[in-house]
Motif scaffolding. Structure first.
Motif, PDB file in Angstrom:
ATOM      1  N   ALA A  88       0.872  -1.169   0.000  1.00  0.00           N
ATOM      2  CA  ALA A  88       0.000   0.000   0.000  1.00  0.00           C
ATOM      3  C   ALA A  88       0.913   1.223   0.000  1.00  0.00           C
ATOM      4  O   ALA A  88       2.023   1.191   0.533  1.00  0.00           O
ATOM      5  N   ILE A  89       0.457   2.283  -0.638  1.00  0.00           N
ATOM      6  CA  ILE A  89       1.216   3.538  -0.608  1.00  0.00           C
ATOM      7  C   ILE A  89       0.263   4.636  -0.162  1.00  0.00           C
ATOM      8  O   ILE A  89      -0.834   4.794  -0.718  1.00  0.00           O
ATOM      9  N   LEU A 110      -3.336   0.298  -3.442  1.00  0.00           N
ATOM     10  CA  LEU A 110      -2.918  -1.068  -3.110  1.00  0.00           C
ATOM     11  C   LEU A 110      -2.431  -1.717  -4.399  1.00  0.00           C
ATOM     12  O   LEU A 110      -3.175  -1.769  -5.396  1.00  0.00           O
ATOM     13  N   VAL A 111      -1.165  -2.157  -4.395  1.00  0.00           N
ATOM     14  CA  VAL A 111      -0.583  -2.851  -5.545  1.00  0.00           C
ATOM     15  C   VAL A 111      -0.489  -4.324  -5.166  1.00  0.00           C
ATOM     16  O   VAL A 111      -0.004  -4.647  -4.074  1.00  0.00           O
ATOM     17  N   LEU A 112      -0.978  -5.215  -6.020  1.00  0.00           N
ATOM     18  CA  LEU A 112      -1.129  -6.615  -5.626  1.00  0.00           C
ATOM     19  C   LEU A 112      -0.777  -7.570  -6.762  1.00  0.00           C
ATOM     20  O   LEU A 112      -1.119  -7.325  -7.930  1.00  0.00           O
ATOM     21  N   THR A 113      -0.090  -8.650  -6.402  1.00  0.00           N
ATOM     22  CA  THR A 113       0.040  -9.765  -7.331  1.00  0.00           C
ATOM     23  C   THR A 113      -0.282 -11.067  -6.611  1.00  0.00           C
ATOM     24  O   THR A 113       0.078 -11.253  -5.440  1.00  0.00           O
ATOM     25  N   VAL A 114      -1.019 -11.957  -7.311  1.00  0.00           N
ATOM     26  CA  VAL A 114      -1.244 -13.312  -6.806  1.00  0.00           C
ATOM     27  C   VAL A 114      -0.635 -14.300  -7.808  1.00  0.00           C
ATOM     28  O   VAL A 114      -1.072 -15.429  -7.940  1.00  0.00           O
ATOM     29  N   VAL A 132      -3.565  -2.689  -9.676  1.00  0.00           N
ATOM     30  CA  VAL A 132      -3.538  -1.540  -8.756  1.00  0.00           C
ATOM     31  C   VAL A 132      -4.974  -1.168  -8.395  1.00  0.00           C
ATOM     32  O   VAL A 132      -5.845  -1.097  -9.274  1.00  0.00           O
ATOM     33  N   PHE A 133      -5.196  -0.950  -7.087  1.00  0.00           N
ATOM     34  CA  PHE A 133      -6.498  -0.545  -6.567  1.00  0.00           C
ATOM     35  C   PHE A 133      -6.343   0.810  -5.888  1.00  0.00           C
ATOM     36  O   PHE A 133      -5.342   1.061  -5.216  1.00  0.00           O
ATOM     37  N   THR A 134      -7.334   1.665  -6.094  1.00  0.00           N
ATOM     38  CA  THR A 134      -7.351   2.980  -5.431  1.00  0.00           C
ATOM     39  C   THR A 134      -8.422   2.987  -4.364  1.00  0.00           C
ATOM     40  O   THR A 134      -9.551   2.525  -4.602  1.00  0.00           O
ATOM     41  N   PHE A 181     -11.370  -0.658  -1.849  1.00  0.00           N
ATOM     42  CA  PHE A 181     -10.276  -0.546  -2.832  1.00  0.00           C
ATOM     43  C   PHE A 181     -10.854  -0.921  -4.197  1.00  0.00           C
ATOM     44  O   PHE A 181     -11.341  -2.046  -4.396  1.00  0.00           O
ATOM     45  N   VAL A 182     -10.820   0.024  -5.141  1.00  0.00           N
ATOM     46  CA  VAL A 182     -11.418  -0.163  -6.470  1.00  0.00           C
ATOM     47  C   VAL A 182     -10.316  -0.368  -7.507  1.00  0.00           C
ATOM     48  O   VAL A 182      -9.327   0.383  -7.526  1.00  0.00           O
ATOM     49  N   LEU A 183     -10.505  -1.380  -8.366  1.00  0.00           N
ATOM     50  CA  LEU A 183      -9.503  -1.687  -9.406  1.00  0.00           C
ATOM     51  C   LEU A 183      -9.365  -0.506 -10.358  1.00  0.00           C
ATOM     52  O   LEU A 183     -10.328  -0.090 -10.993  1.00  0.00           O
ATOM     53  N   THR A 184      -8.140   0.048 -10.444  1.00  0.00           N
ATOM     54  CA  THR A 184      -7.923   1.181 -11.351  1.00  0.00           C
ATOM     55  C   THR A 184      -6.880   0.871 -12.427  1.00  0.00           C
ATOM     56  O   THR A 184      -6.822   1.569 -13.435  1.00  0.00           O
ATOM     57  N   THR A 185      -6.050  -0.142 -12.224  1.00  0.00           N
ATOM     58  CA  THR A 185      -5.172  -0.629 -13.292  1.00  0.00           C
ATOM     59  C   THR A 185      -5.186  -2.160 -13.256  1.00  0.00           C
ATOM     60  O   THR A 185      -4.765  -2.750 -12.264  1.00  0.00           O
ATOM     61  N   GLU A 186      -5.715  -2.751 -14.329  1.00  0.00           N
ATOM     62  CA  GLU A 186      -5.935  -4.198 -14.318  1.00  0.00           C
ATOM     63  C   GLU A 186      -4.637  -4.990 -14.464  1.00  0.00           C
ATOM     64  O   GLU A 186      -4.473  -6.053 -13.903  1.00  0.00           O
TER      65      GLU A 186
END
Ligand code: AFP
Length: 331
Positions: free
Chosen positions: A161-162, A169-173, A179-181, A189-194
């Motif tokens: 998180a930044i 929130l930047v995430l990888t599984v 990226v979620f804002t 947290f809403v997906l803003t970069t898929e």
């Protein structure tokens, strides 16, 4: 872009084949909620008397900020009850934190730097939370340090998180980087970069140049060539950034490319950054976004750890630049 919240993203990732079990999905959602709580507390600043030093030191012998401790407590309390964790490790605690007997234990190990960049807190510069998820080895009831001794390539999830102008929130599984804002009105947290892709080339490097006198020759060569610019061997001019918050540097690189360097040197002979909860999660994210991450000689995700809080040199970002630096080490 359709409005997708974190929980829907995780369900869709699982449906499309990602190894996101319900347990892992819950873990990630709880960590995200804890980051939201940290974001609120960080945002209050002087109004909540959370700035400044705590008057204590962490295992690294570094002075702790009040927000280091508060953030650590938020993450511990949020993740103890869920039944998905076997234990936790934090930059702020010497030993693994065991799950209290009143709660069930799960199959995952969570590691985190609760507040990265905290030396920037009192000057109001972006900070963040970095986390890494491993699987607990089978048959381990009360995981001690040995259960965590897994190379970074074993991670099942990683993120950060930044806490900046917006909270991200930047995430990888393991299937790309999203990226979620944080929507501060709804709290989700809403997906803003898929899907994030790091450009393979760059004209921007990030390094603390005040350490130059301690650098190894390959690092010195690379930076000298960047500084020589268009009239030098690189044939182009470079820009420099240094924020002293790894989360901010990595997010910038995810958005426009770049190379981040905190190499081992004659002062930090093992490196300055920690392998398990800084370098490993950030390297997993960077590689999932098409970048590269080494310590100059070895892919970071292939390093076999020997201690929870061990340090490592870090060179990560745009693949062609990282490969160039790694090539200089190989000569
Ligand atoms: P703090 O969390 O102690 O501020 O350290 C931040 C950090 O681990 C990383 O986020 C920065 O990139 C790096 O240290 C900054 O190091 P310098 O202060 O030596 O430039």
């Amino acid at each position: 872009m359709r409005r997708v919240a974190l929980s829907q993203y995780l369900v869709e990732q699982a449906r499309s084949g990602a190894a996101v079990t319900p347990e892992l999905g819950l873990l990630i959602e709880v960590v995200a909620r804890a980051c939201r709580a940290i974001s609120v507390t960080v945002g209050k600043g002087a109004l909540a008397d959370v700035l400044g030093g705590a008057g204590t030191e962490n295992i690294q012998g570094e002075a702790q900020k009040k927000l280091d401790i508060i953030s650590n407590e938020i993450l511990i309390e949020a993740n103890e009850w869920g039944g998905y964790l076997a234990a936790m490790v934090s930059e702020e605690m010497e030993k693994p934190h065991q799950i209290p007997n009143r709660y069930p234990r799960g199959k995952h190990l969570l590691l985190f730097d609760p507040l990265d960049g905290s030396s920037n807190i009192d000057v109001n510069i972006a900070v963040g939370t970095i986390f890494s998820v491993l699987r607990c080895p089978d048959g381990v009831g009360e995981p001690d340090e040995r259960a965590f001794m897994q190379p970074g390539r074993c991670q099942v999830a990683a993120g950060f998180a930044i806490y900046g102008p917006s909270t991200l929130l930047v995430l990888t599984v393991g299937r790309g980087v999203a990226v979620f804002t944080l929507d501060k009105e709804t709290g989700s947290f809403v997906l803003t970069t898929e899907r994030v892709t790091i450009p393979e080339d760059t004209r921007e490097f990030a390094i603390n140049v005040s350490n130059m006198k301690w650098w190894e020759p390959p690092v010195k060569r690379y930076i000298d060539e960047c500084l020589a610019g268009a009239s030098g061997p690189r044939g182009k001019d470079f820009n420099m950034r240094w924020i002293a918050s790894m989360v901010a540097e990595v997010y910038r690189i995810l958005t426009r490319g770049g190379i981040f360097m905190y190499p081992r040197d004659a002062r930090y002979t093992e490196g300055r950054l920690r392998l398990m909860y800084e370098a490993n999660p950030m390297s997993f994210i960077v590689e999932q976004a098409g970048g590269a991450a080494t310590n100059g000689r070895t892919r970071i995700l292939d390093i076999s750890p020997t201690a929870l809080h061990q340090r490592v040199g870090v060179i990560l970002g745009s693949k062609n630049e990282v490969d160039r630096v790694t090539g200089y080490f190989a000569r």
